[in-house]
Design a protein around this motif. Sequence first.
Motif, PDB file in Angstrom:
ATOM      1  N   ALA A 153      37.247  32.089  30.330  1.00 55.56           N
ATOM      2  CA  ALA A 153      36.710  33.240  29.584  1.00 55.56           C
ATOM      3  C   ALA A 153      37.653  34.425  29.757  1.00 55.56           C
ATOM      4  CB  ALA A 153      35.305  33.603  30.068  1.00 55.56           C
ATOM      5  N   VAL A 154      37.529  35.463  28.867  1.00 54.80           N
ATOM      6  CA  VAL A 154      38.423  36.635  28.859  1.00 54.80           C
ATOM      7  C   VAL A 154      37.568  37.900  28.906  1.00 54.80           C
ATOM      8  CG1 VAL A 154      40.235  37.839  27.599  1.00 54.80           C
ATOM      9  CG2 VAL A 154      40.094  35.327  27.506  1.00 54.80           C
ATOM     10  N   THR A 155      37.963  38.818  29.752  1.00 51.25           N
ATOM     11  CA  THR A 155      37.292  40.131  29.757  1.00 51.25           C
ATOM     12  C   THR A 155      37.745  40.919  28.533  1.00 51.25           C
ATOM     13  OG1 THR A 155      39.043  40.998  31.140  1.00 51.25           O
ATOM     14  CG2 THR A 155      37.082  40.190  32.266  1.00 51.25           C
ATOM     15  N   THR A 156      37.012  42.027  28.171  1.00 48.32           N
ATOM     16  CA  THR A 156      37.296  42.771  26.943  1.00 48.32           C
ATOM     17  C   THR A 156      38.499  43.680  27.125  1.00 48.32           C
ATOM     18  OG1 THR A 156      35.740  44.483  27.589  1.00 48.32           O
ATOM     19  CG2 THR A 156      34.908  42.698  26.193  1.00 48.32           C
ATOM     20  N   VAL A 157      38.973  44.309  25.973  1.00 46.39           N
ATOM     21  CA  VAL A 157      40.212  45.092  25.938  1.00 46.39           C
ATOM     22  C   VAL A 157      39.905  46.560  26.278  1.00 46.39           C
ATOM     23  CG1 VAL A 157      42.131  45.803  24.462  1.00 46.39           C
ATOM     24  CG2 VAL A 157      41.093  43.543  24.206  1.00 46.39           C
ATOM     25  N   ASP A 158      40.902  47.280  26.903  1.00 46.09           N
ATOM     26  CA  ASP A 158      40.787  48.707  27.225  1.00 46.09           C
ATOM     27  C   ASP A 158      40.933  49.530  25.947  1.00 46.09           C
ATOM     28  OD1 ASP A 158      40.911  51.243  28.128  1.00 46.09           O
ATOM     29  OD2 ASP A 158      42.389  50.868  29.703  1.00 46.09           O
ATOM     30  N   GLU A 159      39.857  50.249  25.541  1.00 49.22           N
ATOM     31  CA  GLU A 159      39.860  51.016  24.290  1.00 49.22           C
ATOM     32  C   GLU A 159      40.804  52.218  24.364  1.00 49.22           C
ATOM     33  OE1 GLU A 159      35.911  52.039  23.406  1.00 49.22           O
ATOM     34  OE2 GLU A 159      35.254  49.970  23.062  1.00 49.22           O
TER      35      GLU A 159
ATOM     36  N   SER B  13      40.825  42.671  29.996  1.00 47.19           N
ATOM     37  CA  SER B  13      41.680  41.888  29.076  1.00 47.19           C
ATOM     38  C   SER B  13      42.448  40.798  29.826  1.00 47.19           C
ATOM     39  CB  SER B  13      42.668  42.818  28.344  1.00 47.19           C
ATOM     40  OG  SER B  13      43.388  42.076  27.358  1.00 47.19           O
ATOM     41  N   THR B  14      41.716  40.056  30.664  1.00 48.93           N
ATOM     42  CA  THR B  14      42.337  38.999  31.481  1.00 48.93           C
ATOM     43  C   THR B  14      41.554  37.698  31.302  1.00 48.93           C
ATOM     44  OG1 THR B  14      43.090  40.624  33.088  1.00 48.93           O
ATOM     45  CG2 THR B  14      43.021  38.320  33.813  1.00 48.93           C
ATOM     46  N   ARG B  15      42.324  36.607  31.202  1.00 49.34           N
ATOM     47  CA  ARG B  15      41.692  35.275  31.099  1.00 49.34           C
ATOM     48  C   ARG B  15      41.480  34.734  32.509  1.00 49.34           C
ATOM     49  NH1 ARG B  15      41.008  31.329  27.427  1.00 49.34           N
ATOM     50  NH2 ARG B  15      42.074  32.552  25.851  1.00 49.34           N
ATOM     51  N   TYR B  16      40.245  34.169  32.721  1.00 47.35           N
ATOM     52  CA  TYR B  16      39.898  33.564  34.003  1.00 47.35           C
ATOM     53  C   TYR B  16      39.519  32.098  33.780  1.00 47.35           C
ATOM     54  CZ  TYR B  16      39.804  38.132  36.265  1.00 47.35           C
ATOM     55  OH  TYR B  16      40.149  39.343  36.765  1.00 47.35           O
TER      56      TYR B  16
ATOM     57  N   ILE C  76      44.549  33.960  34.818  1.00 48.28           N
ATOM     58  CA  ILE C  76      45.713  33.353  34.161  1.00 48.28           C
ATOM     59  C   ILE C  76      46.419  34.475  33.430  1.00 48.28           C
ATOM     60  CG2 ILE C  76      46.506  31.619  32.517  1.00 48.28           C
ATOM     61  CD1 ILE C  76      43.817  30.188  32.914  1.00 48.28           C
ATOM     62  N   ASN C  77      47.692  34.737  33.786  1.00 46.98           N
ATOM     63  CA  ASN C  77      48.393  35.857  33.167  1.00 46.98           C
ATOM     64  C   ASN C  77      48.981  35.454  31.811  1.00 46.98           C
ATOM     65  OD1 ASN C  77      50.690  34.438  33.660  1.00 46.98           O
ATOM     66  ND2 ASN C  77      51.371  35.676  35.407  1.00 46.98           N
ATOM     67  N   SER C  78      49.751  36.385  31.191  1.00 50.84           N
ATOM     68  CA  SER C  78      50.251  36.150  29.829  1.00 50.84           C
ATOM     69  C   SER C  78      51.279  35.037  29.774  1.00 50.84           C
ATOM     70  CB  SER C  78      50.859  37.451  29.279  1.00 50.84           C
ATOM     71  OG  SER C  78      51.923  37.884  30.134  1.00 50.84           O
ATOM     72  N   THR C  79      51.900  34.698  30.923  1.00 46.41           N
ATOM     73  CA  THR C  79      52.875  33.593  30.939  1.00 46.41           C
ATOM     74  C   THR C  79      52.230  32.323  31.446  1.00 46.41           C
ATOM     75  OG1 THR C  79      53.599  34.220  33.161  1.00 46.41           O
ATOM     76  CG2 THR C  79      54.798  35.181  31.281  1.00 46.41           C
ATOM     77  N   HIS C  80      50.902  32.300  31.445  1.00 42.67           N
ATOM     78  CA  HIS C  80      50.111  31.128  31.815  1.00 42.67           C
ATOM     79  C   HIS C  80      50.250  30.749  33.272  1.00 42.67           C
ATOM     80  CE1 HIS C  80      49.396  30.705  27.561  1.00 42.67           C
ATOM     81  NE2 HIS C  80      50.708  30.588  27.331  1.00 42.67           N
ATOM     82  N   GLU C  81      50.587  31.675  34.105  1.00 39.42           N
ATOM     83  CA  GLU C  81      50.618  31.398  35.533  1.00 39.42           C
ATOM     84  C   GLU C  81      49.238  31.654  36.114  1.00 39.42           C
ATOM     85  OE1 GLU C  81      53.673  33.908  37.026  1.00 39.42           O
ATOM     86  OE2 GLU C  81      55.289  32.489  36.539  1.00 39.42           O
ATOM     87  N   LEU C  82      48.870  30.827  37.127  1.00 40.15           N
ATOM     88  CA  LEU C  82      47.562  30.939  37.766  1.00 40.15           C
ATOM     89  C   LEU C  82      47.646  31.927  38.922  1.00 40.15           C
ATOM     90  CD1 LEU C  82      46.567  27.166  37.819  1.00 40.15           C
ATOM     91  CD2 LEU C  82      45.698  28.924  36.290  1.00 40.15           C
ATOM     92  N   GLY C  83      46.611  32.808  39.001  1.00 36.63           N
ATOM     93  CA  GLY C  83      46.567  33.788  40.088  1.00 36.63           C
ATOM     94  C   GLY C  83      45.839  33.255  41.306  1.00 36.63           C
TER      95      GLY C  83
END
Length: 1187
Positions: free
Chosen positions: A1029-1035, A1006-1009, A977-984
């Motif tokens: 769930a969301v993966t972690t952020v790029d440091e 840093s992506t919501r699935y 799910i991207n930042s504009t709430h569109e489904l991939g």
Amino acid sequence: MQLKRMPKKKRLPAGRVALILFLCQMISALEVPLDLVQPPTITQQSPKDYIIDPRENIVIQCEAKGKPPPSFSWTRNGTHFDIDKDPLVTMKPGSGTLTINIMSEGKAETYEGVYQCTARNERGAAISNNIVVRPSRSPLWTKEKLEPITLRNGQSLVLPCRPPLGLPPPIIFWMDNSFQRLPQSERVSQGLNGDLYFSNVLPEDTREDYICYARFNHTQTIQQKQPISVKVISVDELNDTIAANLSDTEFYSAKPNRERPPTFLTPEGNTSNKEELRGNVLSLECIAEGLPTPVIYWIKEDGTLPTNRTFYRNFKKTLQIIQVSEADSGNYQCIAKNALGAIHHTISVTVKAAPYWILAPQNLVLSPGEDGTLICRANGNPKPRISWLSNGVPIEIAPDDPSRKIDGDTIIFSNVQERSSAVYQCNASNEYGYLLANAFVNVLAEPPRILTSANTLYQVIANRPALLDCAFFGSPLPTVEWFKGAKGSALRDDIYVLHENGTLEIPVAQKDSTGTYTCVARNKLGMAKNEVHLEIKDPTRIIKQPEYAVVQRGSTVSFECKVKHDHTLTLTITWLKDNGELPSDGRFTVDKDHLEVADVRDSDGGAYTCVANTTLDMVSASAVLSVVDVPNPPFDLELTDQLDKSVQLSWTPGDDNNSPITEFIIEYEDAMHEAGLWHHQTEVSGMQTTAQLKLSPYVNYSFRVMAVNSLGRSLPSEPSEQYLTKAAEPDTNPTAVEGLGSEPDNLVITWKPLNGFESNGPGLQYKVSWRQKDGDDEWASVVVANVSKYIVSGTPTFVPYLIKVQALNDVGFAPEPAVVMGHSGEDLPMVAPGNVRVNVVNSTLAEVHWDPVPLKSIRGHLQGYRIYYWKAQEGSLKRNRRHIEKKILTFQDSKTHGMLPGLEPFSHYALNVRVVNGKGEGPASPDRVFNTPEGVPSAPSSLKIVNPTLDSLTLEWDPPSRPNGILTEYTLKYQPINSTHELGPLVDLKIPANKTRWTLKNLNFSTRYKFYFYAQTAAGSGSQITEEAVTTVDEGKLAMASRQVDIATQGWFIGLMCAVALLILILLIVCFIRRNKGGKYPVKEKEDAHADPEIQPMKEDDGTFGEYSDAEDHKPLKKGSRTPSDRTVKKEDSDDSLVDYGEGVNGQFNEDGSFIGQYSGKKEKEPAEGNESSEAPSPVNAMNSFV
């Protein structure tokens, strides 16, 4: 019309305007101011027929005015009455009124006679009427011996009064020794002459104190006649008296008084004459005797009775016509009628007339050299004779006056001089009376003078007439003109009305009529003027009137009266009740424009009027208050026509309290069987006061009546007298007869016993009879009392019997009773159903068949078949049977198949079948076993996302709580799910069934699935569970952002970043507002790009994606749900319920064994999305969305 005159605030009431106008026109130029020379005018005198009280001093009035003031003299019986010679007679100073002091000494009779007063001055003499003075008289009755009157029932009777002659005549009435008026009616009434007439007598007329009283109002005395004794003997009493005085060999019998047609007691004969004077009350009387009592009717031959002047008195025995005139002369006929005939009497009426004025002579004021006339016209029957007098002397012998000429009823004056002044008297007389009028001729030469006060202020209500006075005097007669304003022209007749008496009338006064008006009077000797002022006021109006009200007694009612008035006037609001003052009661409260009446009583009913008064006008409005309540109880209950099975009840209704009675309810009490308990008997129309009531034998009846209107029912009346009906055999037999066995070898016969009212007599018993239905046995019977059950022992098991129960009492038997069928007692069934077969329909439903048992083996009423079924382990059917939870389904009547719903898939079951009767269950059939096939599993019990990294997520789950078969694998589907709430794109992954943990790698940082997870068996896919769930952020990116912050040390860069931050804040606010309003993920475009049906969850109806909703939308997504914030999924419950199939606890099948709702192995469709996680996006994610 209301006028207000104010120099000194002088007001004229509205009702007097017409009268004032009339009087002003009459006395135009005739009212001579008292400071001018004028002949005498009589202003007050005693009546012509003057009856005095002999116990008080005699006062004979004579008042007059004139200039110079007149002197007075009297004549008595036609000769001069020298008052100076009689010490008891004095004359009032400045007056002609005589006072004769008879209270100290002397008698009134001494001064009886005809008196006349003369008032004289230098200009003439006026005379009074002939005043006939007579003392009132109230003589005693002459002593007389009155013999008792004895007569037979039904005869007529006249009790004479013959009161003594008094002056004036007395008022007659009849009373008893207790001073109570004797009741009068169509049968008994008092005549105009005072006699008491009986059309026919009754025994209740017997009394010893018939007393005639004469009341003399003038002396306030009452005289009494000796009491008269009347005894009325009935025919039975008369026969007993005759028999007591006759020997045994004599025979005599008085016959009952026969009915007879009417005859007149007064007047006598067929015709009579009546004479009455015009203006009096004509009274005609006819009293008749007869049996039955006659009724009187009145007609006028060749005419009709005057509608508004005709009244009937004394039970229509007296006809009265008020203000009688010559047109009322004629023949009047009274008719007396009863059932045996009719008679009539004709009264010839002649109306005569004492003289009455057509035109009475009026005072005449002339100036020297003028002409004038005096006219005296009168009428009467016979026509009156007109004679003239001058200064009290017959004109034939009066001093001659060359300016005067007599022409019958007119005196003509020409070229009068001062010596022509005199007082003339006109006398019009006939045999029934006379009229005497004084009119003077006054010769004066006077310039105009205005008598109305200067600067008088008139206040008038708008749109009403205004009358401005200009009373004037002058000789010759002045002419009058009116002007408005200082320079106005003379007012003309086209808009105004100029009256002869000088009054100016404005027919419809308007606001522009306000102003100053000038009155100018002129004659040849001069001129006079006067100013008056006129103000126009707004009318008083009632803008909200009180309204008609209907209230129940004891409640509160309010009337409102809103008034609008001229603010310069004082307003007073007064409330009236029935045109009188409000009762002085604290329940009445007046507050400004409201009237409130609390605790309303019957006496408060009536018309309430709001009267709004100002100093100039008055308006009013009324409303009627009707006080209603439930009716008063009926009274005077009476029983008549008493028969064995009926009676007539009559009553007198109570007051309906202003709400019509719609019906009467009659109740009865049986004092013998149920004392104090009242039962409904019947109801009748509110127009009836009698009712024919049907009765039952052997009941001691009392009745009471209640009246009903729209507000409810009245209290009960007092009970009637008791009425005991005769005993009789019962009319009915017991009801609800049944025969049921309580044991296998008995028959219990029960019935509903008769109550005491139905027993119809003493000794109530019951004859109970029975025999087998299919046998040839005779009826067996027994007679019992005071019970409602009888047990027959030793019967075969479940055999049909014929039963009847008959009532009887000491008088006899009731009619033959109806026969009912019953059965002896039941026993448990002996045989189990055979050939039990099971057909498994699907994983949750099975159909069972069995063969019916023989009817004889049931040994009772077949109630149905009962299936016991339970879930069992293979090979353990005979172990731990007591610990197995069994389910039960009952199928009514004779059904031989049924459906078992709500079974668990992939399970081992056993069942048996039993027959059921009224006693209980029979033996069980052998157990039958069957297995249900696999079904789809339930959703996994839980799904958790653990150990999120930059590019991986680990999923952990628990297997389904109900696998419903052997799990073959798990299916995992997920999409970003991207930042504009569109489904991939949707990724589909198969996982072995023995796994409970799985790690996904190579994910975007840093992506919501969103994840969709479900289990499968051979029967298909089960329900899914979802999670996000969301993966972690790029440091590295965070470090770059940090360096950029370190570099930004310049002020311009700080300002730029603040502007960017403000823009971001505004966008965030807009975003949150959209989400709060329930914004949707715009996934429609992605649906078109990912149309693979195997990986794209479809809607049930059209195959499209469901919409992805924000977490804050709180609406469930179509065909799916998202996990709550704790990342756990609740177990879904899909157990089938037996409530739709069972009977009571056990459930109930339809006739074919099916049940409501379809049970099958059909898969549930996969939802496209679930409810969004409740966690909010982090600020970092929000920043990344703008990079």
